[in-house]
Design an enzyme around this catalytic site. Structure first.
Site, PDB file in Angstrom:
ATOM      1  N   SER A 195      23.295  27.268  61.674  1.00  0.00           N
ATOM      2  CA  SER A 195      23.604  28.749  60.944  1.00  0.00           C
ATOM      3  C   SER A 195      25.286  29.188  61.296  1.00  0.00           C
ATOM      4  O   SER A 195      25.484  28.427  62.430  1.00  0.00           O
ATOM      5  CB  SER A 195      22.717  29.308  61.448  1.00  0.00           C
ATOM      6  OG  SER A 195      23.314  30.560  61.178  1.00  0.00           O
ATOM      7  N   HIS A 197      27.306  30.688  61.590  1.00  0.00           N
ATOM      8  CA  HIS A 197      28.172  32.531  62.340  1.00  0.00           C
ATOM      9  C   HIS A 197      28.214  32.002  63.452  1.00  0.00           C
ATOM     10  O   HIS A 197      27.939  32.674  64.252  1.00  0.00           O
ATOM     11  CB  HIS A 197      27.371  33.543  61.779  1.00  0.00           C
ATOM     12  CG  HIS A 197      25.383  34.013  62.068  1.00  0.00           C
ATOM     13  ND1 HIS A 197      25.212  34.907  63.248  1.00  0.00           N
ATOM     14  CD2 HIS A 197      24.652  33.335  61.644  1.00  0.00           C
ATOM     15  CE1 HIS A 197      24.267  34.819  63.168  1.00  0.00           C
ATOM     16  NE2 HIS A 197      23.588  34.094  61.963  1.00  0.00           N
ATOM     17  N   CYS A 322      13.384  44.333  72.222  1.00  0.00           N
ATOM     18  CA  CYS A 322      13.225  45.934  72.317  1.00  0.00           C
ATOM     19  C   CYS A 322      14.335  46.294  71.284  1.00  0.00           C
ATOM     20  O   CYS A 322      14.316  47.345  70.545  1.00  0.00           O
ATOM     21  CB  CYS A 322      13.921  46.679  73.330  1.00  0.00           C
ATOM     22  SG  CYS A 322      13.094  46.465  74.832  1.00  0.00           S
TER      23      CYS A 322
HETATM   24  N1  PLP Z   1      17.327  30.739  64.751  1.00  0.00           N
HETATM   25  C1  PLP Z   1      17.631  30.216  65.870  1.00  0.00           C
HETATM   26  C2  PLP Z   1      17.043  29.542  67.243  1.00  0.00           C
HETATM   27  C3  PLP Z   1      18.590  31.619  65.987  1.00  0.00           C
HETATM   28  O1  PLP Z   1      19.154  31.810  67.537  1.00  0.00           O
HETATM   29  C4  PLP Z   1      18.564  32.210  65.447  1.00  0.00           C
HETATM   30  C5  PLP Z   1      19.713  33.117  64.862  1.00  0.00           C
HETATM   31  O2  PLP Z   1      20.015  34.140  66.108  1.00  0.00           O
HETATM   32  C6  PLP Z   1      18.125  31.651  63.610  1.00  0.00           C
HETATM   33  C7  PLP Z   1      16.987  30.831  64.313  1.00  0.00           C
HETATM   34  C8  PLP Z   1      18.386  32.442  62.613  1.00  0.00           C
HETATM   35  O3  PLP Z   1      19.623  32.481  61.908  1.00  0.00           O
HETATM   36  P1  PLP Z   1      20.906  33.149  60.706  1.00  0.00           P
HETATM   37  O4  PLP Z   1      20.498  34.544  61.589  1.00  0.00           O
HETATM   38  O5  PLP Z   1      21.444  32.261  60.366  1.00  0.00           O
HETATM   39  O6  PLP Z   1      19.375  33.987  59.930  1.00  0.00           O
END
Ligand code: PLP
Length: 390
Positions: A195, A197, A322
């Protein structure tokens, strides 16, 4: 402000911002069109495909863009399930909600999901995978590193087992890509999600690596984008930003990783030595993401601590759920065997490229008195002190 929540999201890299701007202006053509400006846009997308492939030591025709890490997770799991017609998936009890809740949803539809336990550091035992395999197991899904406690999983050992049984292995590498070197062949994975971001790219764009020859169905139907496997007009600006961010972080990775590891270890050391009744959650040393610090502060609620830090311009996150509207303690910390009290008192500080030693000094200056103040108000701490006086 002191931003210590880089595992939640990262600020946009200046190089990503600069690369994206032309795609808000002159480069607006639809990449599926056939004329010259559209072909230029398509070329930009395919260049990023190569950047992502290089980052994973994969081929560019194995990279598919998605709208998020979550969507890539859903595609990996549901796509394999549909193509294989299997009934059983093996995953772990500490997966991100993108995998964990997808598993819960599939369980409601009648599929069998095995959630493997972990040890007290949040590590899945490879042998446990072998024990869970059934004739109808169609996928093993184990994250590469945990988002709450930073524990890195022994994927290359797990893949020896999945290869023996000929079961595809998917890893959610959202917390790892852009922070540590990745080689899909060394890991032995068939699918891997990332991902943008989480590595200083824009939000709303991710990718799924699908090893050539993997039998997977599409889950988004429509046009012929992504070679007919993932429909929907591409988020061109997002993809370009992701490519620029990834290029930039890969260049900085080796030095930045050493710097962050030192910063992380300093913060862990200072909290554990200066603030009594604290516990580090997760693994020590190399088995931990270089920016992750997760600490339980006994006798207090992580949420209260978080709010006090917020009032001082310091932004972190709790280990509990939370913030997502539930009062239940974190499923990750509970799976690691923490008590409710320790799980509810957990805070995650996740460091990134903009953090410095000065941030740690400022955090510690606020953290020590705040923890003491909250403990002075805590009935649990009062009970503890009375118990000591007996
Ligand atoms: N998997 C993990 C380990 C993550 O930390 C995150 C986001 O916090 C995601 C999946 C989801 O990614 P996205 O925010 O691009 O949907």
């Amino acid at each position: 402000m002191i931003y210590l929540d880089n595992a939640a999201t990262t600020p946009l890299h200046p190089k990503a911002r600069a690369a994206m701007l032309p795609y808000l202006n002159e480069f607006f053509a639809n990449p599926s069109s056939v004329y010259t400006p559209a072909r230029q846009v398509r070329k930009a997308i395919d260049e990023v495909r190569q950047v992502v492939a290089n980052a994973l030591c994969a081929n560019s025709n194995e990279i598919y863009f998605t709208s998020s890490g979550t969507e890539a997770c859903n595609w990996a799991i549901k796509g394999i399930l549909e193509a294989s017609k299997g009934r059983h998936i093996i995953t772990s009890a500490i997966e991100h909600h993108a995998v964990f809740h997808t598993g819960e949803h599939l369980a409601k539809l009648g599929y069998d999901i095995t959630y493997l336990p972990t040890d007290s550091t949040g590590c899945v035992e490879p042998e446990a995978v072998a024990h869970a395999v059934r004739p109808d197991t169609c996928l093993v899904s184990i994250m590469l590193a945990n988002n709450e406690v930073g524990t890195i999983q022994p994927l290359s050992k797990i893949s020896k087992i999945t290869q023996k049984y000929n079961i595809p292995l998917y890893t959610d590498a959202v917390q790892v890509v852009g922070h540590m070197p990745i080689n899909v062949d060394e890991l032995g994975v068939d699918l891997l999600s990332l991902s943008s971001h989480k590595f200083y790219g824009p939000k709303g764009v991710g990718a799924l690596y699908i090893r050539k020859g993997t039998n997977i169905a599409s889950i988004v139907h429509g046009g012929m984008q992504e070679r007919g496997r993932h429909a929907g007009t591409e988020n061109v600006m997002g993809i370009v930003g992701m490519g620029a961010a990834l290029t930039a972080v890969l260049e900085e990775m080796s030095a930045e990783s050493k710097r962050l590891t030192a910063l992380r270890d300093r913060l862990i050391q200072e909290i554990l030595t200066k603030i009594p009744h604290t516990k580090l959650n997760g693994a020590i040393g190399d088995n931990r993401l270089n920016g992750n610090v997760n600490i339980s502060f006994r006798f207090i609620e992580g949420e209260s601590l978080l709010l006090h830090l917020d009032m001082n311009g310091i932004y972190a996150s709790t280990g509990s759920a939370c913030s997502s509207g539930s009062l239940d303690p974190s499923h990750v910390l509970m799976a690691m065997g923490l008590s409710h009290e320790l799980a509810n008192g957990a805070i995650r500080f996740s460091l990134g490229r903009e953090n410095t030693d000065d941030d740690i000094d400022k955090l510690m200056a606020v953290l020590e008195p705040t923890v003491q103040k909250l403990r002075d108000l805590s009935p649990l701490y009062d009970d503890y002190r009375k118990h000591l006086q007996k």
